[in-house]
Each structure stands twice: as structure tokens, then as C-alpha cells.
Design an enzyme around this catalytic site. Structure first.
Site, PDB file in Angstrom:
ATOM      1  N   ASP A 147      13.153 -45.224 -11.365  1.00 52.93           N
ATOM      2  CA  ASP A 147      12.293 -46.241 -11.974  1.00 52.93           C
ATOM      3  C   ASP A 147      10.962 -45.712 -12.486  1.00 52.93           C
ATOM      4  O   ASP A 147      10.330 -46.352 -13.306  1.00 52.93           O
ATOM      5  CB  ASP A 147      12.124 -47.467 -11.086  1.00 52.93           C
ATOM      6  N   GLU A 196      20.340 -34.840  -8.776  1.00 53.70           N
ATOM      7  CA  GLU A 196      19.207 -34.067  -9.264  1.00 53.70           C
ATOM      8  C   GLU A 196      19.361 -32.573  -9.024  1.00 53.70           C
ATOM      9  O   GLU A 196      18.884 -31.760  -9.815  1.00 53.70           O
ATOM     10  CB  GLU A 196      17.907 -34.554  -8.613  1.00 53.70           C
ATOM     11  N   HIS A 204       7.929 -47.940  -2.669  1.00 49.67           N
ATOM     12  CA  HIS A 204       9.164 -47.224  -2.353  1.00 49.67           C
ATOM     13  C   HIS A 204       9.046 -45.808  -2.931  1.00 49.67           C
ATOM     14  O   HIS A 204       8.294 -45.582  -3.886  1.00 49.67           O
ATOM     15  CB  HIS A 204      10.374 -47.967  -2.918  1.00 49.67           C
ATOM     16  N   HIS A 205       9.780 -44.886  -2.352  1.00 44.63           N
ATOM     17  CA  HIS A 205       9.707 -43.458  -2.703  1.00 44.63           C
ATOM     18  C   HIS A 205       8.410 -42.792  -2.218  1.00 44.63           C
ATOM     19  O   HIS A 205       8.118 -41.663  -2.609  1.00 44.63           O
ATOM     20  CB  HIS A 205       9.859 -43.163  -4.202  1.00 44.63           C
ATOM     21  N   GLY A 232      20.939 -16.890  -4.659  1.00 45.99           N
ATOM     22  CA  GLY A 232      22.209 -17.033  -3.954  1.00 45.99           C
ATOM     23  C   GLY A 232      22.446 -18.379  -3.300  1.00 45.99           C
ATOM     24  O   GLY A 232      22.871 -18.459  -2.148  1.00 45.99           O
ATOM     25  N   ASP A 240      36.409 -22.196  -3.384  1.00 50.34           N
ATOM     26  CA  ASP A 240      36.643 -23.586  -2.966  1.00 50.34           C
ATOM     27  C   ASP A 240      35.540 -24.103  -2.056  1.00 50.34           C
ATOM     28  O   ASP A 240      35.260 -25.300  -2.026  1.00 50.34           O
ATOM     29  CB  ASP A 240      38.013 -23.720  -2.295  1.00 50.34           C
ATOM     30  N   ASN A 273      40.391 -19.794  -1.322  1.00 50.20           N
ATOM     31  CA  ASN A 273      40.657 -18.894  -0.202  1.00 50.20           C
ATOM     32  C   ASN A 273      40.311 -19.555   1.133  1.00 50.20           C
ATOM     33  O   ASN A 273      39.939 -18.893   2.095  1.00 50.20           O
ATOM     34  CB  ASN A 273      39.931 -17.554  -0.387  1.00 50.20           C
ATOM     35  N   GLY A 315      37.923 -21.573   2.465  1.00 50.49           N
ATOM     36  CA  GLY A 315      36.645 -21.570   3.188  1.00 50.49           C
ATOM     37  C   GLY A 315      35.642 -20.615   2.618  1.00 50.49           C
ATOM     38  O   GLY A 315      35.755 -20.159   1.485  1.00 50.49           O
ATOM     39  N   GLU A 367      31.003 -15.501   3.984  1.00 51.90           N
ATOM     40  CA  GLU A 367      30.434 -15.615   5.321  1.00 51.90           C
ATOM     41  C   GLU A 367      31.357 -15.065   6.397  1.00 51.90           C
ATOM     42  O   GLU A 367      30.895 -14.508   7.388  1.00 51.90           O
ATOM     43  CB  GLU A 367      30.031 -17.051   5.603  1.00 51.90           C
TER      44      GLU A 367
END
Lengths: 615, 615
Positions: free
Chosen positions: A55, A78, A143-144, A453, A483, A510, A512, A516
């Protein structure tokens, strides 16, 4: 216009703008503050503005929607919009990315994307619609807001991640403030922030300043220092008898010296290598180009060539962990010449650029004006330089018994599919590493986020990159994403469908977060994710009859090869998604090594083994 | 334990912890820093930790995954995780929400969710995995950094949106630091921030402090001031001859005085009304409850009753625009008594609470200990109070010729579907307004974000709310969300499928951002969004065979009514999504009025009509 003349002309424009803003012209033609911003963006060749309505920005969006040459790209959220603005800016040279959000909720959702643009040096304007100037003064509990009257909390946060900020509060200073931050944005290639109160959007100001273009040229180098540095470098080249290589990196792209650099390379004939973040700054099929240097992670022949040269001319280096094989360069400082921009935020260094010769630093000597002078002096080495051999940067598609799609096979196979002018976006994860091992076609553009990254970035970035590619006459937009990562930002595919951009999305399924798994927790459940039915995704996101899109799943080498050879597929006439089934524990060679090094420095076992990264 | 005793016991625990941390116990049983945090969270009855893995938090996630009573909830992205932690904390009383992210990229993606928890006073711990202490010292250019060595940029941003922060850097102070911020979190009901370097996770510290529980009791009220205030209030009630009403608001829920308040109401018999953010603090079918007071937007009979009372006892007020009918209360200060917490961030006011009697302020007099004393003194008014009539808060389902599903019909119809103990989550937009017009069943819990108002929040919040509801024995989790808002955070439905929580999602498909159409740009394209095939969503997100979920589209009143009467549907035995087709320009009454007021104060036409909001 030659570079020194451009620098002087830039200085004149800067001064003219200052004079103009001090005069606060009143007599001239009037324009609303909102349209003043749009006029500047139009001058910067911006044709798309990303964001989400809220708004406090709706009044400005009226102007965007009514603008004859600038389109509103309504994003799904956003963060995705910030990523898209970043991708747009990376592909559309000499323009900027623009994202518009609303006070508090909207701008904070985007802040990771803005911080990424800061880290990676991408020129993005974050324009935030904020409450009216009278509300800024009285600070009602709107608000916000945070409920405690701190209307400045969001700009305080933005200061950490943008180069400069303008909180517009008075129409008389609006033009000067807007110009100031936009000049910063284009000269330092970092994000900037403008807060636009609702009531200022339609207030009238002089349009006089618009006649003076915004300058993007960096400040002029001091001629005496410059010739001193030049002599030093020439002396070193003499001593080395021209046994030198060039190493090109991120800032050569971000600070716009590709043209000067390529001219230098052609005229001197020196071999050139790239760091991962400098990939495609020099065409990878250029005969004197030898591939990617990554410290100890480099291909052995490349490592040997770079590290044994008597001199390394480093252009635009950015020495981050993932860009240097975890800080494993083995090039003595005595053999190093660096021309680059110095990525420091503090104000006195704002526009500073920086040249280093061995241990000596020369602040204020910027590479854009300096490289052409270096070219002139080193052209005489062309014959010597041409004799230095350069390894051929080609990776053959390996023969593998097993039909499974492995990273070792995949990337060389993909390289054969890529074409000149393709815009290739790679996600943090296996893709950022896999792409390093193969050469990309001439005039192709690689878009990746190796320093920041942030997983999920590539999907939003693809949207902006695809729009920009279409505008500037580049080729197909092609994404490589896992994925795990695509789940963060997946809804943005719906915007691609709506805008009729036609990227090809290679989705490496793959099961997951494979990157990591390599760093830590190989078989941990926290690295698992839900498996989605990827082939139905476009149906949900706006193409119920599958008239605008195509999806595929490939499970082995033959299936993928057949698809890549299909001319309809390769023509990219629709948005397409290819789900590629891969082993969760397969990864490109470079990732395996990098993750091992990175996992060690994370020191989860620090008590037993207190290792530390060294910068 | 009675309230004054609890306050004293809390003070003792606070002091014991201080003594303990000054002693820095060494002899006792050892525990790792990571497990110390988990032990504290277990004491706070946390059973789920939300977040996304990233290379700086993986070591901590090992401990979470191995923990016997705490589950790791891997979210699709960090913003959704923050929203989920917020929803969890709102529903699981006397616990907190916890989100774990990684340095830079992860924490910044979550920051809007954390800021929302700050604004709305929700206790959330944001635990960020950061580089090791040695890297914090040497500041190498790691991935996820800004590239300029500013390792403190993210905590600087976090300071704007969390109540307190602990950047752990030394195991000897870790326990005291962790305890300090967790005590803040539970006593002031605001988010807090802990940065946990990778190498500290497994370092051993004394577990001695864990024997002393963390105190949540606010500081003791000064007895002399308290009795002075009490006498003043009693005098006012005498003068008003007990012609008083109670107005309950957000802070009554957030600062945990529902029990004290309900005891007050039962014993005194005064009529009670609620602000939108106080809805369900008092059961809406309580015989002395009259409905929602919203200034000029109130139902006329409610407005008349509240504004004509000789005294209004306001409990936990939060006077934001959307919570007060755009600041349109018409209650003179001379008739107002306010007991509340004072939402100020600055340090000296940290734990301060606050009572106001007419124009007089009494800082330090907190409502939790004060309300029981008020109850004691005002019980004698029960007979008088009982004579004050209270409008019946029921909204009949209107008869409408047209079969279309209108907001006027929808909300009363839905009210008949809701059951005791349901947890109802409403999104910013039409749903937040529509729900205000109808009474909710006893022991139901309404979860909404009226002050912060970040679109998309409700979807993530639903996940946390549903998990918490299952844990504490509440009923169905039910979401009302628009098609615009759900697109921001839609992927989190996949996590709900994986965790086997079974919310009912009413998706109001009104082709875009209807709340914004009412504020500005009714027919503007920027308020349009892509239409998705909602009924295929679960298939994509992890339920390919539709064995775990059901979806429906309803286009008219009969279809919706039939579905609501279906006992299988109502039993919520699976996750279910109901797409409800509505007119893009239909909205609840309260939204129409609010948006008109809000649009005016946004002053897009400020030059012509420079109106201002007043606080």
C-alpha cells in the site's frame, strides 16, 4: 569516446549536477518526483522494474504501469524480485536492476537479495514506498511498523547492505538525492536505497537536471602516480622477459573492463586464465585462454602453468574461499601485479580503485583507465608471449559403462549442447562447481553467485537474466539448479510463464542438499527434502493445458542425450524443465575437494582439530 | 503458585543465575554449548525447531537431529521458517518459537519474519550458525560474507528487530549469555538472537546453571505505588457507580494475563469487548462478551455500548491503525484506565510495564500482578455490573438471492462450521477483516498479524500453529488466505504434507490483491496475479497419488455449504485445500471502510488533499 575523455566528461556532468541542485531550479519544466525517478531509469536503459505491490508503493506503481517504455514485473514475493533485479543487472550491461517494495514487510523480505547484490557487486536500486512525510514526522502506529515508533529501523538495516541511501523528505532536494545514489549505483556497482514517501510521488519538481546525464566513469587517475606504476610494471615484464600470464576475475566483469582487457590480450598475446567468478569475462574458446585457476583445486596442467609463470597480472581479483580453492593460491607476491577495484565500504574509499605491484599498493589507480596504457606499453611482447603454450581448455565427454547420469559425464555433455550467446545461470551447489570444469561457447554469459552463495537465488535471477537476454539480443537462458535450492523460490516460474520468457531449466534431482552432504552430515536427515512431482509444476503455476511449457524426466545418459539432440527442445521455443535423476552422493570433482576443505575450517570438531582458514 | 510468590521466586532464579555465571563453575558435570541451548529449550517445552540447513549450522543440527524430545523441522526457505516459529509460539503458550539459519544468507532471508515477531510481540529465538571464533577474528573472505570483512553487519541488522542479542565468542560466558537472551525472550515476548560459531557447538561447559529454571515472571510491582493506583481506580469506579466496560487487546494475550483477566471478568461481571488483536483472549461465547470494538468501523450497537460507558478498563491495548478503525476510538481519556505493557525498545524500559489512569501514567506497575488486586477490590460491583446489557455477538447467515459466495455471506456461514478448540489462522487481507464480524467458538484460538501485516505470513504460520495445536491438544488448524498472499510462501504446504499435519486451507480465489484494490488501483494490472491450478498443488508438493490430501473448488453457496456439512471433510483427517471462487471486488465491510481511510492517509493525491493520519 576514449577513456580519459570519458572520465573528464563524467567529472563535468558531476559538477553540473551539483551546480544545478544548489540552484534548485524552479522556472523550468515541471515533472513529478515519481516520474523524475522513472526518467532517470529510462536514461539508464531500464525497461523492467521488479517487485511486489504494497500500500505504500501503489501510487508510484501507477506511474510505472503508465510508463511507455518501462514495464512492471510483478513478482511472487520480494526476495524473488530482488534476485530477479540482480540477474537483470548482471546480464544487461550498463544498466541497473530495479526492485520496488513496500515499507517494512516488503523491503525486509528483499534484504537478502540486496545484500547478495552488495557482496557480488551488482548495481541494483531498491526503491521503497514509505508512509507520507507527515506520517514520518508524527510516527503513528501504522501497520508495517514495529509498534514502537522507530520509523528509521528499516533504513538502518538497509545501510548495512547498500552503498548509499536517500530517504526523500523534501521535494526541493529530491532530484539531487536521487541523482546522488544512482551515480553511486552505476559507478561502484553496488545496490543503493531510495525511500519514497507516498505524498512525494506526485509532487512537482524541476526537470532541468534530467538534461545532464548521470556519469558512470570512475574518477581520473593521477597521471604522475599512473606513469610511475606503469614504469614499475614494465620493468618487471622486462626482467621476466615477458614470461607472464593474466588471471581474470569477478571485478573485471563487475567494473566493466572486459573491453579494455580483451584488447590488452589480443594486442599482447599473453595467456589468460580465469577464476570461477571471472568465467566468461574472456571467451572460453579464445585461443590463448587456458581455463579456470582455482589454487590446489585446479586441473593440474592449469595449476602448473599459472604457478610457474614469472609474472601473474591479476585483473579484478576477488579472493573468496570458493573462488580460490579455499585460499590455496600458490603465487608468490613477488610475482604478482594486481589491477582491481578495492572492495571497501568506508566512505573515504568510496570510489577508490587500486593497483598493486608486488608488495606495493597504489590507491587511486583504477584499472579502467590504466589497462589501455598497459596495453600500449606491453604490445611489444606479443612475439615472446605467443610462444608460451596454453593448455587446451576442452573436456571430452568420458565413456562410462554405467548408464547413470554422473557429474563427471554430465557437464562435458552439457557443454556440447550450449551455444554462442547462451545466458547460463548456475545455482550455488553442485552446478556452480560442475560448470567450472567445462568451457562455455563464445559470447555466452555465465551468471552465478559464488561469493554470496544464497541457495534459491538462481531461480529469481533466471527471470531477470532471461528478460535482459531477450532485450539485448542474447540467446537462450539456461538454468542449472538442484531440487533443494529450487524449492526456496519455485513460485517465480509462474512469472516466467506469464511473461512468456522461455528458459530451459535443468533440475538436478539428487534428493536433497548434496553440497551440504559433502560439507557435513552426508546421511543426515536434515539434508533430505520432500520429493516433488516436478513434471506437473507448470500445470499448477499457470499452464493448466501445457500449451506454454514442456517438462521431461531423464534417468540415464541415453535419455538425456536424445533430448539434448532434439532440435525442438534445443530451440527453446517454450519454457522447459528437465528433471535429471542423479545420485544424492555424486558431485563434481571441485565440489568434493572444496567441501572437504570448507568442512574442515568450519571446525565442528574444533576441540580435537582446531584448524583455521587463512585469508 | 500465586502471582506475587511467582514474581519473588523469579527474582531468586535471576540472582542465582547471576551468581552462577560470575562463579563460572568448572567442577560440575559438563555439557556441550550446543546441548546447553537444547537443554534450555527443552525446559521451555520446545519440541520443534524450524529452519534451513546451511554450512555454518550443520554441527548444531546434528545435535537437534539426535535429541530425544526436540524435532528438526526442515522448512523450504528461511522466511517460511520464521513465520512457522512465530505461529508455533503464538499457539504454544509458555513456550517459544525457535528458528535456526546460517550466517548472512539464511538469517537475512528470515529477517522479515523476525521483525514481524518483534512488532507483534511473539517470543522467538533466532539461532544463527556463524563462522568459527578464529574466523570471526581473522575475517577471511568466506562465502556468505559481504566481501569487505564486515562480519558484524548481520548482527547490526538483527539489533533493529530483536530485543537482545548474544554473539557467543567464549565458552566461559556462553551459558550466561544464552540464559540472558532467553529470559528476555520469555519475559518481554519479543524475538532474540544468538550467533553460535561452529567451533563452540561442541565445546564443553558446566551444566550447573541448568538446575536453575529460567524465570518468566515480570519484576515485582512497587507495593506503595500499586496501592496508590488501586485506590485511584476504586475511586473512579465508585464515581461511575460501576458503569464500566472492559476492552481487551493484543497485550493481554502476548503478556500472558488471560487467566487473570478471565478471573476478573467472572468475579466482577463487567461487560467485555475486544479489539481485533485481542479477539479470542476472552471466549467469544462468554455471556458478558459483546464483540469487537473498532472505533468508527464498529458495529453500531457495540460502538454505542463502549463509547457511552462511564469508564473503560483497557487491558493490554495496542493502538495501531488496523486495530482501531484507523485511530477512530471515541473514548475520552477522562473515562479511560489502561493496564498494559509498554512496547518500548530502549534499554531502561526493557521490562517496564505501565498503568494509566485518565491522564496519569504509572510506569513499573505491570498488569500481571495488578489485575488480581483489582479483581479483589471490584468484586463488589458484580451485581451492578450484571445489570449492564451486552449486545449479543452473533451474526446470522444472511439470505442472498445470488448464489455467488460473497464475504457478507461467507464469514457467518464459516462461523457455523468452526468448533471449540479450533486454531484459526487468518491472512492479512480480506480474511483478517472478515473474521472480525463473526464470533468464534469457545477455546478456539485466532492467530493473525494485524499490526505487522506481511502478506504470505499466514501460510508459514499455519505450519507452526498446526504443529503446536497437535502438541497441546487443540483442535483443527484452519487457514483463511487469498490467492495473492499464498503465492509468496506456497512451498511450505509441502512441509505440512511431510509432517502429516492436517490443516484445512480455505483459499479465497479473488484474482489478485483485493485488499490493495480497495486501498488504491482498483483495476490496475499490478494488483493482478497469475491464476494457478490450485487443485493440483498437493500432487506437485509431495502427494502424487493424492493419498494424503484432498482438494476442492467451490463456486457458489450451495457447493460450499455441502462441503462444510460433509462430516469427512469436517473431521480434518487429511490436509485439505478448498478453493473458493469470489469476486475480485468483493470485500468484508470492515475492510472497505478501513481501506478507504488508509488510502486517504497514504495521500497519493497529497498536493490536492494533504490529509494526515493522527495517532
Amino acid at each position: 569516446m576514449s577513456t580519459p575523455t570519458a572520465a573528464l566528461q563524467g567529472e563535468i556532468h558531476r559538477l553540473q549536477l551539483q551546480v544545478n541542485s544548489l540552484r534548485t531550479e524552479k522556472g523550468a519544466e515541471q515533472i513529478t518526483v515519481g516520474n523524475y525517478i522513472l526518467a532517470r531509469l529510462e536514461q539508464l536503459r531500464v525497461t523492467s522494474i521488479f517487485g511486489v505491490p504494497g500500500d505504500f508503493n501503489l501510487g508510484f506503481l501507477d506511474l510505472v504501469e503508465d510508463h511507455p517504455t518501462i514495464d512492471w514485473i510483478g513478482n511472487c514475493n520480494e526476495l524473488n524480485a530482488a534476485y530477479a533485479a540482480d540477474g537483470y543487472a548482471r546480464v544487461k550491461e550498463h544498466s541497473i536492476g530495479v526492485i520496488t517494495t513496500t515499507f517494512g514487510v516488503g523491503e525486509l523480505s528483499a534484504i537478502n537479495g540486496i545484500a547478495g547484490a552488495f557482496s557480488e557487486m551488482v548495481p541494483v536500486l531498491h526503491l521503497v514506498g514509505v508512509p507520507s512525510t507527515s506520517q514520518q514526522a508524527t510516527k503513528p502506529m501504522l501497520h508495517h511498523t514495529l509498534g514502537d515508533g522507530r520509523y528509521d529501523a528499516y533504513v538502518q538495516a538497509a545501510k548495512q547492505f547498500t552503498f548509499s541511501q536517500a530517504f526523500l523528505s523534501d521535494k526541493n532536494h529530491a532530484a539531487a538525492e536521487i541523482d546522488r545514489v544512482l551515480i553511486d549505483c552505476i559507478t561502484v556497482a553496488r545496490p543503493v536505497y531510495i525511500a519514497l514517501p507516498t505524498d512525494l510521488v506526485h509532487q512537482k519538481i524541476s526537470s532541468e537536471s534530467l538534461r545532464i546525464p548521470l556519469t558512470r566513469s570512475p574518477p581520473h587517475n593521477n597521471p604522475q602516480v599512473e606513469s610511475f606504476v606503469l614504469e614499475q610494471i614494465v620493468t618487471l615484464f622486462e626482467a621476466a622477459q615477458g614470461d607472464a600470464v593474466v588471471l581474470v576475475d569477478a571485478c573485471a566483469i563487475r567494473h566493466d573492463v572486459r573491453e579494455e582487457l580483451n584488447d590488452f590480450l589480443r594486442k599482447t598475446g599473453f595467456p589468460v586464465y580465469a577464476a570461477p567468478m571471472g568465467k566468461t569475462a574472456v571467451d572460453e574458446n579464445y585461443e590463448r585462454y587456458g581455463g579456470i585457476y582455482l589454487g590446489t583445486i585446479s586441473r593440474p596442467d592449469i595449476k602448473e602453468k599459472v604457478e610457474s609463470a614469472k609474472l601473474v597480472l591479476s585483473v579484478g581479483s576477488l579472493l573468496s574461499d570458493f573462488n580460490t580453492g579455499n585460499f590455496s593460491y600458490n603465487i608468490p607476491t613477488t610475482r604478482t601485479i594486481e589491477v582491481r577495484n578495492y572492495p571497501i565500504l568506508t566512505a573515504p574509499d568510496l570510489h577508490s580503485t587500486h593497483t598493486r605491484v608486488q608488495y606495493a599498493s597504489f590507491p587511486g589507480i583504477g584499472m579502467k583507465q590504466f589497462i589501455p596504457k598497459l596495453t600500449e606499453r606491453l604490445t611489444s611482447y606479443h612475439e615472446n608471449a605467443s610462444e608460451i603454450t596454453v593448455p587446451k581448455f576442452v573436456t571430452d565427454v568420458p565413456k562410462e559403462e554405467n548408464g547413470d547420469i554422473t557429474h563427471t559425464w554430465f557437464w562435458p555433455r552439457i557443454a556440447k549442447f550450449l551455444k554462442p550467446k547462451d545466458v547460463i545461470v548456475t545455482e550455488t551447489g553442485t552446478s556452480n562447481f560442475g560448470i567450472q570444469d567445462v568451457a562455455l561457447p563464445e559470447k555466452s554469459v555465465l551468471v552465478s553467485q559464488i561469493l554470496w552463495g544464497s541457495i534459491g537465488w538462481s531461480v529469481g535471477s533466471l527471470l531477470g537474466a532471461a528478460i535482459a537476454a531477450r532485450e539485448v539480443g542474447l540467446g537462450r537462458a539456461i538454468l542449472f539448479v538442484g531440487d533443494g535450492s529450487i524449492q526456496l523460490t519455485v513460485q517465480e516460474l509462474s512469472v516466467m510463464l506469464r511473461l512468456d520468457v522461455k528458459p530451459i531449466i535443468f533440475l538436478l534431482n539428487n534428493s536433497g542438499y548434496t553440497i551440504e552432504r559433502y560439507i557435513h552430515g552426508k546421511t543426515r536427515k536434515y539434508n533430505d527434502i520432500s520429493n516433488w512431482t516436478w513434471t506437473s509444476l507448470f500445470k499448477v503455476l499457470g499452464d493448466p493445458e501445457e500449451q506454454l511449457s514442456r517438462t521431461y524426466t531423464v534417468r540415464n545418459k541415453d535419455e538425456l542425450s536424445s533430448l539434448l539432440e532434439d532440435t525442438t527442445f534445443a530451440s527453446a521455443d517454450r519454457i522447459q524443465l528437465v528433471e535429471i535423476i542423479m545420485d544424492p552422493l555424486d558431485a563434481p570433482r571441485a565440489l568434493k575437494v572444496q567441501a572437504e576443505l570448507s568442512g574442515k575450517t568450519n571446525s565442528y570438531d574444533a576441540v580435537l582439530n582446531p584448524t583455521t582458514a587463512t585469508a
